[in-house]
Enzyme design. Structure first.
Site, PDB file in Angstrom:
ATOM      1  N   LYS A 113       0.864  -1.186   0.000  1.00  0.00           N
ATOM      2  CA  LYS A 113       0.000   0.000   0.000  1.00  0.00           C
ATOM      3  C   LYS A 113       0.890   1.222   0.000  1.00  0.00           C
ATOM      4  CE  LYS A 113      -4.435   1.021   0.258  1.00  0.00           C
ATOM      5  NZ  LYS A 113      -5.625   0.197  -0.070  1.00  0.00           N
TER       6      LYS A 113
ATOM      7  N   ASP B  81      -7.122   4.161  -4.410  1.00  0.00           N
ATOM      8  CA  ASP B  81      -7.757   4.072  -3.095  1.00  0.00           C
ATOM      9  C   ASP B  81      -8.341   5.464  -2.868  1.00  0.00           C
ATOM     10  OD1 ASP B  81      -7.849   2.103  -0.598  1.00  0.00           O
ATOM     11  OD2 ASP B  81      -7.466   4.069   0.242  1.00  0.00           O
TER      12      ASP B  81
HETATM   13  P1  NDP Z   1     -12.912   7.739  -2.834  1.00  0.00           P
HETATM   14  O1  NDP Z   1     -11.859   8.735  -2.628  1.00  0.00           O
HETATM   15  O2  NDP Z   1     -13.470   7.517  -4.188  1.00  0.00           O
HETATM   16  O3  NDP Z   1     -14.158   8.062  -1.875  1.00  0.00           O
HETATM   17  C1  NDP Z   1     -13.994   8.164  -0.500  1.00  0.00           C
HETATM   18  C2  NDP Z   1     -15.308   8.585   0.122  1.00  0.00           C
HETATM   19  O4  NDP Z   1     -15.207   8.471   1.530  1.00  0.00           O
HETATM   20  C3  NDP Z   1     -15.658  10.024  -0.174  1.00  0.00           C
HETATM   21  O5  NDP Z   1     -17.054  10.180  -0.168  1.00  0.00           O
HETATM   22  C4  NDP Z   1     -15.018  10.757   1.008  1.00  0.00           C
HETATM   23  O6  NDP Z   1     -15.568  12.027   1.289  1.00  0.00           O
HETATM   24  C5  NDP Z   1     -15.291   9.782   2.126  1.00  0.00           C
HETATM   25  N1  NDP Z   1     -14.251   9.911   3.155  1.00  0.00           N
HETATM   26  C6  NDP Z   1     -12.919   9.761   2.974  1.00  0.00           C
HETATM   27  N2  NDP Z   1     -12.259   9.994   4.116  1.00  0.00           N
HETATM   28  C7  NDP Z   1     -13.194  10.313   5.027  1.00  0.00           C
HETATM   29  C8  NDP Z   1     -13.143  10.649   6.370  1.00  0.00           C
HETATM   30  N3  NDP Z   1     -11.978  10.727   7.042  1.00  0.00           N
HETATM   31  N4  NDP Z   1     -14.322  10.905   7.015  1.00  0.00           N
HETATM   32  C9  NDP Z   1     -15.509  10.830   6.344  1.00  0.00           C
HETATM   33  N5  NDP Z   1     -15.609  10.506   5.048  1.00  0.00           N
HETATM   34  C10 NDP Z   1     -14.473  10.252   4.408  1.00  0.00           C
HETATM   35  O7  NDP Z   1     -12.344   6.379  -2.227  1.00  0.00           O
HETATM   36  P2  NDP Z   1     -12.848   4.874  -2.446  1.00  0.00           P
HETATM   37  O8  NDP Z   1     -14.308   4.842  -2.675  1.00  0.00           O
HETATM   38  O9  NDP Z   1     -11.935   4.245  -3.407  1.00  0.00           O
HETATM   39  O10 NDP Z   1     -12.518   4.240  -1.011  1.00  0.00           O
HETATM   40  C11 NDP Z   1     -13.473   4.147   0.044  1.00  0.00           C
HETATM   41  C12 NDP Z   1     -13.034   3.085   1.018  1.00  0.00           C
HETATM   42  O11 NDP Z   1     -12.976   1.815   0.350  1.00  0.00           O
HETATM   43  C13 NDP Z   1     -11.642   3.291   1.622  1.00  0.00           C
HETATM   44  O12 NDP Z   1     -11.654   2.807   2.948  1.00  0.00           O
HETATM   45  C14 NDP Z   1     -10.755   2.390   0.760  1.00  0.00           C
HETATM   46  O13 NDP Z   1      -9.602   1.989   1.451  1.00  0.00           O
HETATM   47  C15 NDP Z   1     -11.701   1.225   0.532  1.00  0.00           C
HETATM   48  N6  NDP Z   1     -11.400   0.376  -0.612  1.00  0.00           N
HETATM   49  C16 NDP Z   1     -11.276   0.898  -1.868  1.00  0.00           C
HETATM   50  C17 NDP Z   1     -11.041   0.063  -2.935  1.00  0.00           C
HETATM   51  C18 NDP Z   1     -10.986   0.578  -4.329  1.00  0.00           C
HETATM   52  O14 NDP Z   1     -10.872  -0.246  -5.243  1.00  0.00           O
HETATM   53  N7  NDP Z   1     -11.079   1.868  -4.572  1.00  0.00           N
HETATM   54  C19 NDP Z   1     -10.843  -1.376  -2.761  1.00  0.00           C
HETATM   55  C20 NDP Z   1     -11.070  -1.830  -1.406  1.00  0.00           C
HETATM   56  C21 NDP Z   1     -11.310  -0.970  -0.390  1.00  0.00           C
HETATM   57  P3  NDP Z   1     -14.757  13.345   0.866  1.00  0.00           P
HETATM   58  O15 NDP Z   1     -14.815  13.368  -0.624  1.00  0.00           O
HETATM   59  O16 NDP Z   1     -15.485  14.464   1.518  1.00  0.00           O
HETATM   60  O17 NDP Z   1     -13.353  13.188   1.384  1.00  0.00           O
HETATM   61  O1  2IT Z   2      -7.873  -1.638  -0.528  1.00  0.00           O
HETATM   62  C1  2IT Z   2      -7.852  -2.158  -1.671  1.00  0.00           C
HETATM   63  O2  2IT Z   2      -7.985  -3.367  -1.831  1.00  0.00           O
HETATM   64  C2  2IT Z   2      -7.668  -1.261  -2.809  1.00  0.00           C
HETATM   65  N1  2IT Z   2      -7.609  -0.043  -2.637  1.00  0.00           N
HETATM   66  C3  2IT Z   2      -7.532  -1.838  -4.200  1.00  0.00           C
HETATM   67  C4  2IT Z   2      -6.138  -2.355  -4.422  1.00  0.00           C
HETATM   68  C5  2IT Z   2      -5.834  -2.813  -5.822  1.00  0.00           C
HETATM   69  O3  2IT Z   2      -4.656  -3.101  -6.036  1.00  0.00           O
HETATM   70  O4  2IT Z   2      -6.711  -2.898  -6.673  1.00  0.00           O
END
Ligand code: NDP
Ligand code: 2IT
Length: 450
Positions: free
Chosen positions: A123, A163
């Site tokens: 990561k 992420d």
């Molecule tokens: P994005 O940046 O696309 O979206 C994040 C969302 O969460 C936004 O709505 C953001 O609001 C909100 N957010 C972020 N930080 C905070 C905080 N501290 N408090 C409140 N709201 C918050 O990210 P993803 O959708 O990609 O990721 C969301 C979650 O999923 C994370 O935990 C990530 O690790 C996990 N994840 C993502 C994967 C992926 O493929 N993208 C895979 C597996 C897990 P704002 O815009 O206001 O910051």
């Molecule tokens: O937390 C996660 O699994 C991710 N942000 C996606 C990682 C990836 O390599 O697709």
């Protein structure tokens, strides 16, 4: 023994609470494994698996549109490569630090193992805040970040993805710079654009997978998503596609949020409203509060930092799909969820529930899926993108979605079976931690002390 390893880790890195939390959960789950497998104890697998193979930290200088020079910190945690090249996302958020990235890299090791694909865990990211930055500022930051990171990654070494704060736009800028520096068109990075090696369904994969996992849990009780009322947090990549899949399966999504607060739409966020949110977040890059101005049936509640709970989790529903960030559900939130009738929780975010919250879910005997199992669809589809890049072939949407679906069904089954085998039937957290661990531990054992 577990206690001693845990204490030694805290003594070494006392200021890393998120990392401690992630390690504690896994170590506690492993007690029944160590009883059956003394060979892991003899080879000191636990002390080795909690120590990153390599950590890279670097300066990221960049110039804003007014010519002012800024400096951020960049990181890559190469946690474990026993079963494949390091694989995991990059997070750009002001809260990023070593503790947060180490917890994410640690979780990634077990998650990637659960996917059954050959991927180690890593990561990275930066404390850079993308909010309010112009496209050209984002581009210059990404280029500077890759100017250093390029020498540490590669299609067979370490394959980053997105992420929080890193989506298709950022991956494009980083991939472009990587390609220019190395003069090679290889499958380093996943989540790429379709025209330059990306996989169909990768943007959808985490949210879809999260809902497929919930669907599998519901199936164990003879139920489906039809008519289920769902709470979703976040409105980013994962939340948007979790909402899309819930709507497709006949469920009703009534909340979404961002870091400013949440919207509650009791009439349900339908396809048309979700399209509006996608445009708001992905194109206009606005705030979720605007939803309540556009759709008058909805209310917006701003986050009140003096509250010790999140009112989003205090809304009556059947299913909760957290998809924002770590520790977004604390003990009070867990109690509120349970007393409001929520009995299915499938985590999209990484480590959204505090240990106290998880204890309540498990004690209550609800269907609770930990992120490392239920959000594994994203990285699994990244693995599918890597396969397509290696073979220079592209699969159709249907092919990728069906592989993703089978992987999620398989992870569900593995977690359920392993939990039962180790004396904790119905406990997906135990199942995920144990099954994820076993594959990596065996690989480490077979490869000697390295
Ligand atoms: P994005 O940046 O696309 O979206 C994040 C969302 O969460 C936004 O709505 C953001 O609001 C909100 N957010 C972020 N930080 C905070 C905080 N501290 N408090 C409140 N709201 C918050 O990210 P993803 O959708 O990609 O990721 C969301 C979650 O999923 C994370 O935990 C990530 O690790 C996990 N994840 C993502 C994967 C992926 O493929 N993208 C895979 C597996 C897990 P704002 O815009 O206001 O910051
Ligand atoms: O937390 C996660 O699994 C991710 N942000 C996606 C990682 C990836 O390599 O697709």
């Amino acid at each position: 023994m577990i206690e001693k390893i845990y204490e030694e880790m805290i003594a070494r890195d006392p200021n890393q609470p998120e990392f401690h939390q992630a390690v504690r959960e896994v170590l506690d789950s492993l007690e029944p494994v160590l009883e059956r497998h003394p060979e892991y104890v003899d080879a000191n697998i636990l002390s080795r698996i909690i120590e990153a193979e390599r950590i890279i930290q670097f300066r990221v200088p960049w110039t804003d549109d007014d010519g002012k020079v800024h400096v951020n910190r960049g990181f890559r945690i190469q946690m474990n490569s026993a079963i494949g090249p390091y694989k995991g996302g990059l997070r750009f958020h002001p809260s990023v630090n070593l503790s947060i990235l180490k917890f994410l890299a640690f979780e990634q090791v077990f998650k990637n193992s659960l996917t059954t694909l050959p991927m180690g865990g890593g990561k990275g990211g930066s404390d850079f805040d993308p909010k309010g930055k112009s496209d050209s500022e984002i581009m210059r930051f990404c280029q500077s970040f890759i100017l250093e990171l390029n020498r540490h990654i590669g299609a067979n070494t370490d394959v980053p993805a997105g992420d929080i704060g890193v989506g298709g736009r950022e991956i494009g800028y980083m991939y472009g710079m990587y390609r220019k520096i190395t003069n090679e068109f290889t499958g380093v990075f996943t989540g790429k654009g379709i025209s330059y090696g990306g996989s169909l369904i990768r943007p959808e994969a985490t949210g879809y997978g999260q809902v497929y996992f919930a669907r599998e849990m519901l199936k164990t009780r003879g139920e489906t998503f039809e008519g289920k009322v769902c709470l979703i947090s976040g409105s980013g990549n994962v939340a948007q596609y979790a909402a899309e899949k819930v709507i497709q399966l006949g469920g009703k999504v009534i909340t979404m949020s961002d870091s400013g607060g949440f919207i509650h739409d009791p009439s349900g966020i339908n396809r048309e409203k979700l399209d509006w949110i996608m445009d708001l977040k992905n194109v206009r890059r606005g705030r979720i509060s605007e939803y309540a101005n556009k759709f008058e049936e909805a209310t917006y509640t701003a986050v009140n930092h003096s509250l010790d709970y999140n009112p989003l989790w205090d809304v009556k529903a059947d299913v909760a799909l957290p998809a924002a960030t770590q520790n977004e559900i604390n003990e009070i939130d867990a109690k509120n969820l349970l007393s409001n009738g929520v009995y299915v929780i499938s985590e999209g975010s990484n480590m959204p529930s505090t240990p106290e919250a998880i204890e309540h879910f498990i004690d209550a005997g609800i269907l609770y899926a930990p992120g490392k199992a239920s959000n594994a669809g994203g990285v699994a589809t990244s693995g599918l993108e890597m396969s397509q890049n290696s073979t220079r072939m592209n699969w159709t949407r249907e092919e990728v979605d069906s592989k993703l679906d089978s992987i999620m069904v398989n992870i569900h089954e593995t977690c359920a079976k392993t939990a039962e085998e180790y004396g904790h039937p119905g406990n997906y957290m135990m199942g995920a931690n144990i099954a994820g661990f076993l594959k990596v531990a065996d690989a480490m054992l077979n490869q000697g002390v390295i």
